[in-house]
Motif scaffolding. Structure first.
Motif, short mmCIF file in Angstrom:
data_model
loop_
_atom_site.label_atom_id
_atom_site.label_comp_id
_atom_site.label_asym_id
_atom_site.label_seq_id
_atom_site.Cartn_x
_atom_site.Cartn_y
_atom_site.Cartn_z
N ALA A 130 6.02 -43.60 -24.55
CA ALA A 130 7.42 -43.42 -24.14
C ALA A 130 7.57 -43.40 -22.63
N SER A 131 6.58 -42.85 -21.92
CA SER A 131 6.68 -42.79 -20.46
C SER A 131 5.81 -43.84 -19.78
N GLY A 132 5.02 -44.58 -20.56
CA GLY A 132 4.15 -45.61 -19.99
C GLY A 132 3.02 -45.03 -19.17
N THR A 133 2.57 -43.82 -19.51
CA THR A 133 1.49 -43.16 -18.79
C THR A 133 0.34 -42.82 -19.74
N ALA A 134 -0.77 -42.39 -19.16
CA ALA A 134 -1.93 -41.98 -19.94
C ALA A 134 -2.79 -41.06 -19.09
N PHE A 135 -3.69 -40.32 -19.74
CA PHE A 135 -4.66 -39.53 -19.00
C PHE A 135 -5.92 -39.36 -19.83
N VAL A 136 -6.99 -39.04 -19.15
CA VAL A 136 -8.28 -38.82 -19.79
C VAL A 136 -8.57 -37.32 -19.73
N ALA A 137 -8.94 -36.75 -20.86
CA ALA A 137 -9.28 -35.32 -20.92
C ALA A 137 -10.61 -35.18 -21.66
N ARG A 138 -11.44 -34.27 -21.18
CA ARG A 138 -12.70 -33.96 -21.86
C ARG A 138 -12.61 -32.55 -22.41
N ALA A 139 -13.07 -32.38 -23.63
CA ALA A 139 -13.05 -31.06 -24.25
C ALA A 139 -14.29 -30.90 -25.13
N HIS A 140 -14.76 -29.69 -25.23
CA HIS A 140 -15.92 -29.38 -26.06
C HIS A 140 -15.56 -28.23 -26.99
N GLY A 141 -16.13 -28.22 -28.16
CA GLY A 141 -15.90 -27.14 -29.11
C GLY A 141 -14.57 -27.21 -29.83
N ILE A 142 -14.00 -28.41 -29.95
CA ILE A 142 -12.74 -28.58 -30.66
C ILE A 142 -13.04 -28.53 -32.17
N ASN A 143 -12.35 -27.64 -32.89
CA ASN A 143 -12.63 -27.46 -34.31
C ASN A 143 -11.80 -28.36 -35.22
N ASN A 144 -10.59 -28.71 -34.79
CA ASN A 144 -9.72 -29.53 -35.63
C ASN A 144 -8.60 -30.14 -34.78
N ASN A 145 -7.78 -30.98 -35.39
CA ASN A 145 -6.70 -31.65 -34.67
C ASN A 145 -5.68 -30.66 -34.12
N PHE A 146 -5.38 -29.59 -34.86
CA PHE A 146 -4.42 -28.60 -34.38
C PHE A 146 -4.92 -27.95 -33.10
N HIS A 147 -6.19 -27.60 -33.07
CA HIS A 147 -6.79 -26.99 -31.89
C HIS A 147 -6.72 -27.95 -30.70
N ALA A 148 -7.05 -29.21 -30.93
CA ALA A 148 -7.00 -30.22 -29.87
C ALA A 148 -5.58 -30.39 -29.34
N PHE A 149 -4.61 -30.47 -30.25
CA PHE A 149 -3.22 -30.65 -29.83
C PHE A 149 -2.73 -29.46 -29.01
#
Length: 50
Positions: free
Chosen positions: A6-25
């Protein structure tokens, strides 16, 4: 990489220990709130106290 078509943008994020999609979101939502103007987000992002 997270794409925001929608905004034509993006970003890169690194994460560790994510248990599920809800946690990531939840973590990404907090990150996006900190950079809302640079990402061109037009809708309000809900606030959640840690």
């Amino acid at each position: 990489m997270l794409l925001l078509p929608a905004s034509g943008t993006a970003f890169v994020a690194r994460a560790h220990g994510i248990n599920n999609n809800f946690h990531a979101f939840t973590l990404l939502q907090n990150l996006m709130r900190d950079h809302v103007q640079a990402l061109g987000v037009r809708r309000e992002i809900a606030w959640r106290d840690p």
